[in-house]
Scaffold this motif. Structure first.
Motif, short mmCIF file in Angstrom:
data_model
loop_
_atom_site.label_atom_id
_atom_site.label_comp_id
_atom_site.label_asym_id
_atom_site.label_seq_id
_atom_site.Cartn_x
_atom_site.Cartn_y
_atom_site.Cartn_z
N GLY A 1 0.77 -1.24 0.00
CA GLY A 1 0.00 0.00 0.00
C GLY A 1 0.80 1.28 0.00
O GLY A 1 0.23 2.35 0.10
N GLN A 2 2.13 1.19 -0.11
CA GLN A 2 2.90 2.43 -0.19
C GLN A 2 2.53 3.16 -1.48
O GLN A 2 2.27 2.52 -2.49
N VAL A 3 2.54 4.48 -1.42
CA VAL A 3 2.09 5.27 -2.57
C VAL A 3 2.79 4.83 -3.86
O VAL A 3 2.15 4.58 -4.88
N CYS A 4 4.11 4.70 -3.79
CA CYS A 4 4.84 4.42 -5.03
C CYS A 4 4.48 3.05 -5.59
O CYS A 4 4.30 2.88 -6.80
N GLU B 1 6.10 11.59 1.06
CA GLU B 1 4.88 11.56 0.25
C GLU B 1 4.91 10.37 -0.69
O GLU B 1 3.89 9.78 -1.02
N GLU B 2 6.10 10.03 -1.15
CA GLU B 2 6.25 8.97 -2.15
C GLU B 2 6.24 7.59 -1.52
O GLU B 2 5.69 6.65 -2.08
N ILE B 3 6.84 7.45 -0.35
CA ILE B 3 7.02 6.09 0.19
C ILE B 3 6.00 5.73 1.25
O ILE B 3 5.94 4.59 1.66
N LYS B 4 5.21 6.69 1.72
CA LYS B 4 4.29 6.37 2.81
C LYS B 4 3.16 5.47 2.30
O LYS B 4 2.94 5.36 1.10
N ARG C 1 0.75 2.84 -6.87
CA ARG C 1 0.64 3.50 -8.17
C ARG C 1 1.21 2.60 -9.25
O ARG C 1 0.62 2.44 -10.32
N ASN D 1 -3.64 12.94 -1.74
CA ASN D 1 -4.16 12.87 -0.39
C ASN D 1 -5.61 13.32 -0.35
O ASN D 1 -6.03 14.14 -1.15
#
Lengths: 154, 277
Positions: free
Chosen positions: A57-60, B152-155, A63, A81
C-alpha cells in the motif's frame, strides 16, 4: 536462472547417447508430460506470488501496480491525499453566540477530517467506466486496512 | 529438505518390484532400460522438488522483509533518506548508480529519527535531526522539503506524515548542590583536579539520553549524587521551552519527566547551579 527448466531436454540429456532414439524419447516425453504441466503451473504461480509480495500500500508501489494492471503504456494513474477540512459550526438563535462567517464553502462530507477520505486515486475516465469493480478490488487488496479512499475521474 | 534423486529412484523401483504384472522387470544391471527411464523420471521430479523448496524459502524471505508500515519501519525509512538522490521510478529505493560509497554515506543527512502516533487519527509524527560539528542540529529548510517529498512517495496511501525538524528544546536548570567543602570549592571546582565535575556529569547525562528519550529528573539526581563531594542534590526548578509557531515559547515547569518536543534538549547555561555547604 534457477527457476527455468526444460523438462524434456533434461530427460534427453540423461539418456545415454546410444539410446537417444525417437521411440524411446517419445516414451520418455509421455512420462514427463505431467511433470512439465506441474512445472508450468508452478512457474506462473511463482511470478504471481513474487509480484504480490513486492507491492503493497505504499504510494509508489500502489501507483505502480495500478498502472501495470490498468494503464500499462500511458501510466496516467496517480494517488493524492484526501482533503481534511475542519467543520465550521454555527449556532442557533437561542444559544446567543453570534459567529462571524467569512467565506463558507459547501463541501461533500468526504472532504472533512473526521468523516473524510484518507486518499484519492485519480484514474482516467475510460478506465473507470469499463473496469470500476476490478479497480476497487485491486486497491482494496493492497491498501492498508483502515484507510478510506475514493476514485476520481481525470 | 527435498528428497534426493536416489530416494525417488528407489521408491519407483520398489513399486515396480512389488507389482505382480511387472515381474519381468527384475534386472539388477545398472544400465537396464527400465531402470534408466525410472531414473530420468526421478531426476525430473527431484528438480521440481528443488524448485518448490527454493521458492518456499524465497517467499519466506520476501514476507520477512515486507514493508509493514509499523512505526519502527517509518523510522528505518527516515534514516535511509539520501539528500540529492532521486528515487527509482515507482519504487522506494534510491537510484545509486554511479555514486561512490562516500557520496552515498554523506548524503544520508538524517542521523536521528523517532516516530510516534500523532494526536489526530491517521497522523504519524516523525521527529528528525541531523548533525553539525558532532552536535545534534535540525536540517535546513531546503533539506526538509526534500524529506517531505520523499515521505509523500514512500508512505502508505492515506497516512499523514507530520515532520518535526525543530531547534532543540531549551532546558533551564536551577539546582542547589550541597557540597563537601573538603572536595569542592564554592564555585563547584574540584579542589584536587580542577574542572567542574557536576557540569561534566550533566553534559554526560544529556549525551546518554536517547533521541526522543524521556528526561527523568530522578535519573539526573542519581547521576549527580554519585559525584565525589556532592552531598545532596536539590532540584529547585527545571523548566523547558520548545519551538511553537517559529519561536521558543515560555518555559514550563517539568515536574517528574518530559519528552522533548523536538526530540532533544539543549542546556542554556549552568549559571543557575549554586553550591552551598
Amino acid at each position: 536462472m534457477w527457476y527455468k527448466l526444460d523438462v524434456y531436454r533434461l530427460g534427453l540429456l540423461l539418456l545415454p547417447v546410444n539410446l537417444r532414439k525417437q521411440k524411446l524419447f517419445a516414451y520418455i516425453k509421455a512420462l514427463l508430460l505431467p511433470v512439465n504441466d506441474l512445472y508450468d503451473l508452478w512457474a506462473n504461480n511463482r511470478s504471481d506470488n513474487i509480484y504480490k509480495l513486492k507491492h503493497n500500500g505504499q504510494v509508489c508501489y500502489l501507483r505502480k501496480s495500478l498502472n501495470d494492471e490498468f494503464d500499462t503504456t500511458l501510466r496516467r494513474i496517480y494517488i493524492g491525499n484526501g482533503n481534511k477540512y475542519t467543520r465550521q459550526y454555527i449556532y442557533t438563535r437561542a444559544e446567543q453566540k453570534p459567529k462571524f462567517l467569512g467565506k463558507v464553502y459547501l463541501r461533500s462530507r468526504t472532504d472533512y477530517a473526521d468523516t473524510g477520505l484518507d486518499f484519492i486515486v485519480y484514474v482516467p475516465t475510460n478506465i473507470v467506466d469499463t473496469r470500476l469493480y476490478e479497480l476497487e478490488a485491486w486497491i482494496d487488496s493492497y491498501k492498508e486496512g483502515v484507510k478510506r479512499y475514493k476514485i476520481e475521474k481525470i | 529438505m527435498p528428497r534426493s534423486i536416489n530416494e525417488i529412484h528407489d521408491k519407483i523401483l520398489a513399486d515396480i518390484a512389488n507389482n505382480a504384472f511387472l515381474t519381468d522387470l527384475n534386472s539388477t544391471s545398472a544400465v537396464a532400460i527400465f531402470r534408466l527411464i525410472a531414473y530420468i523420471v526421478a531426476v525430473s521430479i527431484h528438480m521440481l522438488e528443488l524448485m518448490f523448496y527454493q521458492h518456499k524459502s524465497e517467499v519466506s524471505e520476501l514476507l520477512y522483509n515486507q514493508k509493514s508500515g509499523r512505526l519502527p519501519w517509518y523510522r528505518y525509512m527516515a534514516l535511509k533518506f539520501q539528500y540529492g538522490f532521486d528515487l527509482l521510478p515507482d519504487s522506494d529505493e534510491f537510484d545509486n548508480t554511479g555514486a561512490t560509497t562516500t557520496e552515498i554515506e554523506s548524503s544520508k543527512i538524517i542521523k536521528y529519527a523517532a516516530v510516534n502516533e500523532g494526536d489526530q487519527q491517521g497522523v504519524i509524527v516523525v521527529k528528525i535531526a541531523g548533525e553539525s560539528n558532532g552536535v545534534l542540529a535540525p536540517i535546513t529548510a531546503q533539506e526538509q522539503t526534500s524529506v517531505e517529498a520523499y515521505f509523500e512517495e514512500i508512505k502508505y496511501a492515506g497516512s499523514r506524515i507530520n515532520i518535526i525538524n525543530f531547534l532543540p528544546d531549551q532546558l533551564y536548570l536551577t539546582i542547589q548542590i550541597f557540597r563537601d567543602p573538603l572536595v569542592l570549592d564554592s564555585n563547584g571546582n574540584s579542589i584536587l583536579n580542577g574542572g567542574r565535575p557536576v557540569e561534566t556529569a550533566i553534559n554526560e547525562f544529556m549525551k546518554e539520553l536517547p533521541f526522543d528519550g524521556e528526561l527523568i529528573l530522578q535519573s539526573l539526581v542519581d547521576k549527580l549524587q554519585v559525584i565525589e563531594g556532592v552531598k545532596i542534590v536539590n532540584l529547585l526548578e527545571v523548566k523547558s521551552s520548545w519551538i511553537e509557531n517559529g519561536s521558543y515559547g515560555t518555559p514550563s515547569l517539568i515536574t517528574v519527566k518530559r519528552i522533548p518536543e523536538s526530540g532533544y534538549f539543549e542546556i542554556v547555561n549552568f549559571s543557575n547551579i549554586t553550591y552551598v555547604v
